[in-house]
Design a protein around this motif. Structure first.
Motif, PDB file in Angstrom:
ATOM      1  N   LEU A 198      -3.010  -1.687   9.142  1.00 32.50           N
ATOM      2  CA  LEU A 198      -1.604  -1.353   9.381  1.00 32.50           C
ATOM      3  C   LEU A 198      -1.266  -0.017   8.721  1.00 32.50           C
ATOM      4  O   LEU A 198      -0.597   0.828   9.315  1.00 32.50           O
ATOM      5  CB  LEU A 198      -0.685  -2.453   8.845  1.00 32.50           C
ATOM      6  CG  LEU A 198      -0.787  -3.818   9.510  1.00 32.50           C
ATOM      7  CD1 LEU A 198       0.138  -4.812   8.824  1.00 32.50           C
ATOM      8  CD2 LEU A 198      -0.514  -3.739  10.998  1.00 32.50           C
ATOM      9  N   ALA A 199      -1.726   0.190   7.490  1.00 31.92           N
ATOM     10  CA  ALA A 199      -1.486   1.453   6.803  1.00 31.92           C
ATOM     11  C   ALA A 199      -2.172   2.598   7.543  1.00 31.92           C
ATOM     12  O   ALA A 199      -1.603   3.687   7.675  1.00 31.92           O
ATOM     13  CB  ALA A 199      -1.983   1.373   5.353  1.00 31.92           C
ATOM     14  N   SER A 200      -3.360   2.359   8.053  1.00 31.33           N
ATOM     15  CA  SER A 200      -4.084   3.380   8.818  1.00 31.33           C
ATOM     16  C   SER A 200      -3.335   3.739  10.099  1.00 31.33           C
ATOM     17  O   SER A 200      -3.173   4.911  10.432  1.00 31.33           O
ATOM     18  CB  SER A 200      -5.491   2.864   9.150  1.00 31.33           C
ATOM     19  OG  SER A 200      -6.194   3.810   9.910  1.00 31.33           O
ATOM     20  N   ALA A 201      -2.847   2.730  10.811  1.00 33.82           N
ATOM     21  CA  ALA A 201      -2.097   2.972  12.053  1.00 33.82           C
ATOM     22  C   ALA A 201      -0.808   3.752  11.750  1.00 33.82           C
ATOM     23  O   ALA A 201      -0.453   4.684  12.480  1.00 33.82           O
ATOM     24  CB  ALA A 201      -1.770   1.651  12.735  1.00 33.82           C
ATOM     25  N   ALA A 202      -0.114   3.358  10.682  1.00 33.94           N
ATOM     26  CA  ALA A 202       1.128   4.064  10.326  1.00 33.94           C
ATOM     27  C   ALA A 202       0.851   5.512   9.951  1.00 33.94           C
ATOM     28  O   ALA A 202       1.575   6.420  10.354  1.00 33.94           O
ATOM     29  CB  ALA A 202       1.826   3.323   9.179  1.00 33.94           C
ATOM     30  N   LEU A 203      -0.207   5.727   9.203  1.00 33.70           N
ATOM     31  CA  LEU A 203      -0.585   7.075   8.779  1.00 33.70           C
ATOM     32  C   LEU A 203      -0.837   7.975   9.985  1.00 33.70           C
ATOM     33  O   LEU A 203      -0.399   9.120  10.029  1.00 33.70           O
ATOM     34  CB  LEU A 203      -1.828   6.997   7.896  1.00 33.70           C
ATOM     35  CG  LEU A 203      -2.358   8.298   7.305  1.00 33.70           C
ATOM     36  CD1 LEU A 203      -1.320   8.912   6.365  1.00 33.70           C
ATOM     37  CD2 LEU A 203      -3.650   8.035   6.547  1.00 33.70           C
ATOM     38  N   LYS A 204      -1.477   7.436  10.996  1.00 31.84           N
ATOM     39  CA  LYS A 204      -1.805   8.219  12.202  1.00 31.84           C
ATOM     40  C   LYS A 204      -0.565   8.579  13.032  1.00 31.84           C
ATOM     41  O   LYS A 204      -0.629   9.454  13.873  1.00 31.84           O
ATOM     42  CB  LYS A 204      -2.812   7.464  13.051  1.00 31.84           C
ATOM     43  CG  LYS A 204      -4.171   7.388  12.384  1.00 31.84           C
ATOM     44  CD  LYS A 204      -5.127   6.529  13.166  1.00 31.84           C
ATOM     45  CE  LYS A 204      -6.460   6.416  12.424  1.00 31.84           C
ATOM     46  NZ  LYS A 204      -7.383   5.512  13.119  1.00 31.84           N
ATOM     47  N   ALA A 240       0.870  -1.183   0.000  1.00 33.14           N
ATOM     48  CA  ALA A 240       0.000   0.000   0.000  1.00 33.14           C
ATOM     49  C   ALA A 240       0.904   1.229   0.000  1.00 33.14           C
ATOM     50  O   ALA A 240       1.767   1.375   0.861  1.00 33.14           O
ATOM     51  CB  ALA A 240      -0.895   0.014   1.231  1.00 33.14           C
ATOM     52  N   VAL A 241       0.719   2.093  -0.995  1.00 35.62           N
ATOM     53  CA  VAL A 241       1.460   3.346  -1.072  1.00 35.62           C
ATOM     54  C   VAL A 241       0.433   4.461  -0.839  1.00 35.62           C
ATOM     55  O   VAL A 241      -0.460   4.662  -1.657  1.00 35.62           O
ATOM     56  CB  VAL A 241       2.166   3.509  -2.434  1.00 35.62           C
ATOM     57  CG1 VAL A 241       2.859   4.861  -2.524  1.00 35.62           C
ATOM     58  CG2 VAL A 241       3.168   2.371  -2.653  1.00 35.62           C
ATOM     59  N   VAL A 242       0.569   5.139   0.299  1.00 41.24           N
ATOM     60  CA  VAL A 242      -0.410   6.142   0.723  1.00 41.24           C
ATOM     61  C   VAL A 242       0.112   7.538   0.403  1.00 41.24           C
ATOM     62  O   VAL A 242       1.226   7.898   0.800  1.00 41.24           O
ATOM     63  CB  VAL A 242      -0.691   6.018   2.243  1.00 41.24           C
ATOM     64  CG1 VAL A 242      -1.786   6.988   2.668  1.00 41.24           C
ATOM     65  CG2 VAL A 242      -1.052   4.582   2.619  1.00 41.24           C
ATOM     66  N   ALA A 243      -0.706   8.323  -0.292  1.00 41.87           N
ATOM     67  CA  ALA A 243      -0.338   9.707  -0.614  1.00 41.87           C
ATOM     68  C   ALA A 243      -0.423  10.537   0.672  1.00 41.87           C
ATOM     69  O   ALA A 243      -1.489  10.660   1.262  1.00 41.87           O
ATOM     70  CB  ALA A 243      -1.279  10.270  -1.675  1.00 41.87           C
ATOM     71  N   VAL A 244       0.725  11.083   1.110  1.00 41.07           N
ATOM     72  CA  VAL A 244       0.755  11.871   2.348  1.00 41.07           C
ATOM     73  C   VAL A 244       1.357  13.255   2.149  1.00 41.07           C
ATOM     74  O   VAL A 244       1.240  14.113   3.015  1.00 41.07           O
ATOM     75  CB  VAL A 244       1.516  11.136   3.480  1.00 41.07           C
ATOM     76  CG1 VAL A 244       0.803   9.844   3.859  1.00 41.07           C
ATOM     77  CG2 VAL A 244       2.961  10.872   3.116  1.00 41.07           C
TER      78      VAL A 244
END
Length: 181
Positions: free
Chosen positions: A171-177, A140-144
């Motif tokens: 996991l992506a949600s937790a990392a983003l936060k 998952a590559v999340v635009a931040v």
């Protein structure tokens, strides 16, 4: 292995060796058209340039997958600003999770042309999954930020794409936060 190398080779090496990894995908001949003419959706801009990727996830975040097989460690020789988490699920290889401050979203999307856009916490996220032997590997590559993205990758033995994607999303949600705003 440079960042321009495919993610697929990185994660394949990770699965086979338990310590090396790469990002899925292969370089595309040209950039893919954006699903939106406005570019990726980034409701909150985060700074990842100086963030420690080993702080993007905690042992509590990873607890549903198993305890640490070894402490998380930076793997800057594989992907700059990346961290590898190896978890003990009772198998010899274990489960591997990788976090990284990564390329701009559009660049990652162009490299991983077989992916699809989903959303994590309303952020555009490019999800790519590939079967590698008995393992399903999803990234998952999340635009931040316009210049960087958050990468979270997961390899699970004997799992389906749906299962790995469903496990990867929280996991992506937790990392983003945990990213600094």
């Amino acid at each position: 292995m440079s960042r321009s190398r495919p993610v697929l080779l990185l994660l394949m090496a990770l699965v086979l060796t338990g310590c090396a990894y790469s990002v899925q995908g292969s370089p595309a001949p040209g950039a893919l058209p954006s699903s939106s003419s406005e570019g990726p959706k980034i409701p909150t801009t985060f700074t990842v340039a100086s963030a420690d990727p080993c702080t993007f996830l905690t042992q509590d975040d990873l607890k549903p997958l198993g305890p640490y097989k070894r402490e998380p460690r930076r793997q800057d020789d594989r992907i700059q600003q990346s961290c590898q988490f190896v978890l003990n699920d009772g198998s010899d290889a274990g489960i591997t999770v990788v976090t990284a401050a990564y390329l701009p979203y559009q660049d990652a999307k162009a490299k991983q042309r077989l992916g699809r856009e989903v959303f994590v916490e309303k952020h555009s996220t490019w999800l790519t999954c590939t079967q590698q032997g008995p393992d399903m590997v999803c990234t998952a590559v999340v635009a931040v930020h316009p210049e960087r993205s958050l990468l979270v990758a997961l390899a699970l033995h004997g799992a389906t794409e749906d299962k790995v994607a469903a496990t990867l999303t929280p996991l992506a949600s937790a990392a983003l936060k945990r990213l600094p705003a």
